[in-house]
Design an enzyme around this catalytic site. Sequence first.
Site, short mmCIF file in Angstrom:
data_model
loop_
_atom_site.label_atom_id
_atom_site.label_comp_id
_atom_site.label_asym_id
_atom_site.label_seq_id
_atom_site.Cartn_x
_atom_site.Cartn_y
_atom_site.Cartn_z
N VAL A 26 -42.89 1.02 3.98
CA VAL A 26 -43.00 -0.43 3.95
C VAL A 26 -44.47 -0.83 4.00
O VAL A 26 -45.24 -0.31 4.82
CB VAL A 26 -42.24 -1.08 5.12
CG1 VAL A 26 -42.28 -2.60 5.01
CG2 VAL A 26 -40.79 -0.61 5.13
N ASP A 135 -25.37 0.80 8.19
CA ASP A 135 -26.41 1.50 8.94
C ASP A 135 -26.95 0.58 10.04
O ASP A 135 -28.16 0.48 10.23
CB ASP A 135 -27.54 1.93 8.01
CG ASP A 135 -28.44 2.98 8.66
OD1 ASP A 135 -29.61 3.07 8.25
OD2 ASP A 135 -27.99 3.70 9.57
#
Length: 702
Positions: A26, A135
Amino acid sequence: MIKIGMMIGDRYEILEKIGTGGMSDVYKAKDHKLNRFVAVKVLKQEFGENANFVSKFRVEAQAAAGLMHPNIVNVYDVGEEGGIHYIVMELVEGITLKKYIEKKARLSVKEAVSIAIQVSMGIEAAHNNHIIHRDIKPQNIIISKEGKVKVTDFGIAKAATSNTITSNVMGSVHYTSPEQARGGYSDEKSDIYSLGITMFEMLTGRVPFNGETTVAIAIKHIQEELPSPREYVSEIPISVEQIVCKCCQKSPDRRYQSMAELITDLKQSLINPDEDFVKVVDPDEEASTRMITDRDMVQIKRQSDRRDSMEEAMRLKKDSRRAYEEDEDEEDEDWDEDEDDEDYDPKMERITTILAIVAALLIGCIVIFLVGRAFGVFRFGGAGEDKAQEEVEQVEMITVVGMHVDEAKRLLLEKGLTPEIQYEVNTVYDEGTVLRASVGAGYMIDKNTVIVLTVAQGEDGVAVPSVTGKSREEATSILEKEGFVVNVTESYDASVENGYVISQSPEAETTAPPGSSITIRVSQGAEETKVRVPRLIGLPEADATFSLIENGLAVGTVTTTTNEDTSLIDKVCYQSYSEGSYVDKGTVVDLKISTGPAAVTYRYSEGITAPTEDPDYHSGMPVDVTVTTADGTQLLSTQTSSFPVAVNYTGIKSPSGVITFHFTVQRDAVTTTDPDNPDETITTEAVTEEKTVTREINFVQE
């Protein structure tokens, strides 16, 4: 390969790396079209080369882009450029719930339930749009600086579970549902299970199932009963305990059937935490005899219709030859007669039974294969995969000599290597041909290694001016004036001022073809290690703790103290580092919580004089003396005939009081002449009179 300073999609400028995960990295980036900061999640190369995964990744990410909810990290854009697959998301400044739990050891019940409600509302919005997260875990929940809870990574997990990506699945094994651990079908109720495990960790500071291997943990999810969170924290209310247990039932049918149901119970637990209102499905009750409801009747009818349709299809197949020979109307008649007769065919019943058994065996083998493969029991090419994992930071140098420089640069970037160009006059080869590389083909080298390519140029090359040490703007202007294209990268360098050129490639005084690229590396100054201390005074302890954590600081000693400001009661009234000061990351900040204004006390230390206010008092008379404070506390009670009376009292809580004198006056018999008859006398009797004198006093503040 992503590099700091590069542009993606002609609009997103990569600024810095802010995180990494099992499947992606990221970066913080600037959207130049909308002039805002965003987060860019870039798929790692090993997953980007899997066409099947990339396809599902894009579909799920595009679906997630349609979600707009205050408790979801919104997805703005999805794209691909030069083999780089990326998702552009909302940039949330804050910390993950995982780090927050680690800092606080465990959360209070009220705080945990409040966070769970916000997470549930975000997941509910996704479920309403037919998107399953798959998740859910504290690492995928972010708490912003404003205290807003947001769920991230929607869509990515769903794409991952559709492929055999062991690293991702096993990385989340502490929160995976039993059906996911088996490798079977999972739906919205899998998210509810994972949220239940997350709530367990918030309340207790630990996960319910742990083990030495991921497989051992997964088996515990499948086989072992969830321990009660009250075994670890006894003060957890019964309603919250039951909510967690219902979320984490092994069978999906026994969990909450929707996020809406869960949110209702969570809100109810905030109002009536000790009330037993959670409806937990009793497994024994499911097998007991019960009345058939209208809903059951509808379900039975549907199953019956499906069964009849199957039997009709079997009969049609059996009579197909006869049916083709007969007229369509006659066929309908025969069909109606068969349906009315409902003949029983034992042979067909046996065939159907055999087919059902074979189908069940095939399905069972498939399930066993998938579970075994997920847990590493069946490994095809496993040694090669393990080797690739171990050498993930190294790549094999490719052959670039003889290629055009643009093609060589593209291939090297795809390999994760950094090309730098230098030119050499050579009339034998075409201009732009790679003559040499600093690393030979076939060598294993680390990713990000700089590969210097020597490229052929004609005799009419342009001398590259020196721009090292100049500002970014000046360097760009000089190079563009000479006809070069400027590429800019940025890096930290304490020895070079922010915004000035550290180095250039090709180097100064060499020659390069007109219009070729010159890369300049611009300094970002010394890497910032200091953080600014936020304002904590006036915040409750929990909020102050959160503020310190999200700013990269640590909570030190927390004590209580008095403070005159009543608005600061039960809030921070002191911080060991003042607001706005810059300190090293991880600095410990001590806090003091106000218990309110300090109790004011008074003293009374002087001599009590005689009650001369009453003319009947005379020296030597016995007097009862009492001293009482305004709140009714008696300081003195004594009898004396000697004044002044010395007193010394401290710690008095009232500012004023009263001294009370009580004494008795004896009046003797008196004989006087009657005014109406002078020849006669009047005698009054002797009397005793009780007298009381009060005197207000003010005490002195200590």
